[in-house]
Design a protein around this motif. Structure first.
Motif, PDB file in Angstrom:
ATOM      1  N   CYS A  62      26.857  30.827  43.696  1.00  0.00           N
ATOM      2  CA  CYS A  62      25.823  31.859  43.805  1.00  0.00           C
ATOM      3  C   CYS A  62      26.074  32.961  42.782  1.00  0.00           C
ATOM      4  O   CYS A  62      25.156  33.413  42.092  1.00  0.00           O
ATOM      5  CB  CYS A  62      25.815  32.413  45.231  1.00  0.00           C
ATOM      6  SG  CYS A  62      24.910  33.962  45.456  1.00  0.00           S
ATOM      7  N   ALA A  63      27.319  33.402  42.670  1.00  0.00           N
ATOM      8  CA  ALA A  63      27.670  34.469  41.730  1.00  0.00           C
ATOM      9  C   ALA A  63      27.420  34.040  40.283  1.00  0.00           C
ATOM     10  O   ALA A  63      27.118  34.875  39.422  1.00  0.00           O
ATOM     11  CB  ALA A  63      29.128  34.877  41.913  1.00  0.00           C
TER      12      ALA A  63
ATOM     13  N   ARG B 259      23.909  38.158  43.477  1.00  0.00           N
ATOM     14  CA  ARG B 259      25.056  37.541  42.817  1.00  0.00           C
ATOM     15  C   ARG B 259      26.302  38.397  42.995  1.00  0.00           C
ATOM     16  O   ARG B 259      27.404  37.882  43.192  1.00  0.00           O
ATOM     17  CB  ARG B 259      24.763  37.342  41.324  1.00  0.00           C
ATOM     18  CG  ARG B 259      23.645  36.340  41.074  1.00  0.00           C
ATOM     19  CD  ARG B 259      23.266  36.239  39.612  1.00  0.00           C
ATOM     20  NE  ARG B 259      24.421  35.836  38.822  1.00  0.00           N
ATOM     21  CZ  ARG B 259      24.553  36.088  37.530  1.00  0.00           C
ATOM     22  NH1 ARG B 259      23.617  36.742  36.871  1.00  0.00           N
ATOM     23  NH2 ARG B 259      25.619  35.678  36.877  1.00  0.00           N
ATOM     24  N   ALA B 260      26.132  39.724  42.957  1.00  0.00           N
ATOM     25  CA  ALA B 260      27.262  40.644  43.130  1.00  0.00           C
ATOM     26  C   ALA B 260      27.842  40.524  44.539  1.00  0.00           C
ATOM     27  O   ALA B 260      29.063  40.524  44.715  1.00  0.00           O
ATOM     28  CB  ALA B 260      26.827  42.076  42.857  1.00  0.00           C
ATOM     29  N   VAL B 261      26.979  40.419  45.532  1.00  0.00           N
ATOM     30  CA  VAL B 261      27.452  40.243  46.903  1.00  0.00           C
ATOM     31  C   VAL B 261      28.229  38.929  47.018  1.00  0.00           C
ATOM     32  O   VAL B 261      29.305  38.880  47.620  1.00  0.00           O
ATOM     33  CB  VAL B 261      26.283  40.281  47.915  1.00  0.00           C
ATOM     34  CG1 VAL B 261      26.738  39.879  49.309  1.00  0.00           C
ATOM     35  CG2 VAL B 261      25.661  41.672  47.945  1.00  0.00           C
TER      36      VAL B 261
ATOM     37  N   PRO C 197      39.762  28.139  42.001  1.00  0.00           N
ATOM     38  CA  PRO C 197      39.959  28.753  40.688  1.00  0.00           C
ATOM     39  C   PRO C 197      38.773  29.641  40.322  1.00  0.00           C
ATOM     40  O   PRO C 197      37.633  29.214  40.395  1.00  0.00           O
ATOM     41  CB  PRO C 197      40.067  27.557  39.738  1.00  0.00           C
ATOM     42  CG  PRO C 197      39.525  26.392  40.480  1.00  0.00           C
ATOM     43  CD  PRO C 197      39.601  26.698  41.934  1.00  0.00           C
ATOM     44  N   ILE C 198      39.062  30.881  39.990  1.00  0.00           N
ATOM     45  CA  ILE C 198      37.990  31.800  39.618  1.00  0.00           C
ATOM     46  C   ILE C 198      38.105  32.265  38.171  1.00  0.00           C
ATOM     47  O   ILE C 198      37.206  32.916  37.656  1.00  0.00           O
ATOM     48  CB  ILE C 198      37.935  33.023  40.561  1.00  0.00           C
ATOM     49  CG1 ILE C 198      39.256  33.753  40.576  1.00  0.00           C
ATOM     50  CG2 ILE C 198      37.502  32.616  41.953  1.00  0.00           C
ATOM     51  CD1 ILE C 198      39.211  35.084  41.288  1.00  0.00           C
TER      52      ILE C 198
ATOM     53  N   LYS D  30      31.797  31.749  35.605  1.00  0.00           N
ATOM     54  CA  LYS D  30      30.863  32.261  34.610  1.00  0.00           C
ATOM     55  C   LYS D  30      30.027  33.368  35.251  1.00  0.00           C
ATOM     56  O   LYS D  30      28.846  33.192  35.534  1.00  0.00           O
ATOM     57  CB  LYS D  30      29.987  31.138  34.087  1.00  0.00           C
ATOM     58  CG  LYS D  30      30.756  30.104  33.313  1.00  0.00           C
ATOM     59  CD  LYS D  30      29.894  28.892  32.990  1.00  0.00           C
ATOM     60  CE  LYS D  30      30.639  27.845  32.229  1.00  0.00           C
ATOM     61  NZ  LYS D  30      31.732  27.226  32.920  1.00  0.00           N
ATOM     62  N   VAL D  31      30.686  34.500  35.485  1.00  0.00           N
ATOM     63  CA  VAL D  31      30.054  35.649  36.129  1.00  0.00           C
ATOM     64  C   VAL D  31      29.979  36.774  35.106  1.00  0.00           C
ATOM     65  O   VAL D  31      30.999  37.139  34.507  1.00  0.00           O
ATOM     66  CB  VAL D  31      30.858  36.092  37.381  1.00  0.00           C
ATOM     67  CG1 VAL D  31      30.214  37.289  38.039  1.00  0.00           C
ATOM     68  CG2 VAL D  31      30.994  34.934  38.362  1.00  0.00           C
TER      69      VAL D  31
END
Length: 180
Positions: free
Chosen positions: A132-133, A143-145, A162-163, A167-168
């Motif tokens: 979603c982000a 997306r921020a939430v 893994p973050i 792609k944020v």
């Protein structure tokens, strides 16, 4: 501030308020059901005091709920507010948070609540939040939430995801950092 920043800020505030209202309603429902359960148990125990049997704690039956279905989550992704939904807003509507934004925040809150209640749903829910982000079609505030929930729930649920490869955008990360 430009129009996009103002809109994003208004939407973030609305999402926070919507999530708080949702959580307050959940808390009230839980308290009412616990109180009713306690009254029923107390009455039942009182009715059987003459038996002089030791009290056995009553445990609600558990039902096994299957883990979250990825197809179900992909449908939920399409239910979240998109940038396309914002295109039809008038200048006056931009100054107020549209209902569909608040509802989107509540849907995210519901997913988190379900995963909190059922650990089998946590991993898929966390993947959903990250996706979603990263989804450029969604409203930046939503997306921020999702990003904030991803970062928070990784620690709370102790699930590896893994973050570093996420792609944020910086805009979404900055909005997420402003959320409580």
């Amino acid at each position: 501030m430009n129009r996009k920043t103002k809109l994003s800020l208004v939407v973030v505030i609305a999402l926070v308020l919507g999530a708080m209202m949702f959580l307050r309603n959940k808390s009230t429902e839980t308290t009412v059901s616990e109180t009713e359960s306690e009254k029923t148990t107390e009455q039942h125990d009182h009715d059987h005091d003459h038996d002089h049997k030791p009290a056995i704690p009553k445990v609600a039956p558990t039902t096994s709920t299957p883990s979250t279905d990825p197809k179900e989550l992909s449908v939920k992704m399409t239910e979240l507010p998109s940038l396309r939904d914002l295109e039809g807003l008038t200048d006056e509507e931009v100054h107020h948070t549209p209902d569909f934004i608040v509802e989107g925040g509540m849907k995210i809150g519901q997913l988190i609540d379900e995963a909190n209640a059922n650990p089998a749903k946590r991993e898929e829910t966390l993947k959903f939040m990250k996706s979603c982000a990263e989804n450029d079609d969604l409203v930046p505030a939503i997306r921020a939430v999702c990003w904030k929930k991803t970062l928070t729930q990784i620690n709370n649920w102790e699930i590896f995801l893994p973050i570093s490869d996420a792609k944020v955008s910086d805009e979404v990360k900055n909005l997420a950092a402003q959320l409580p």
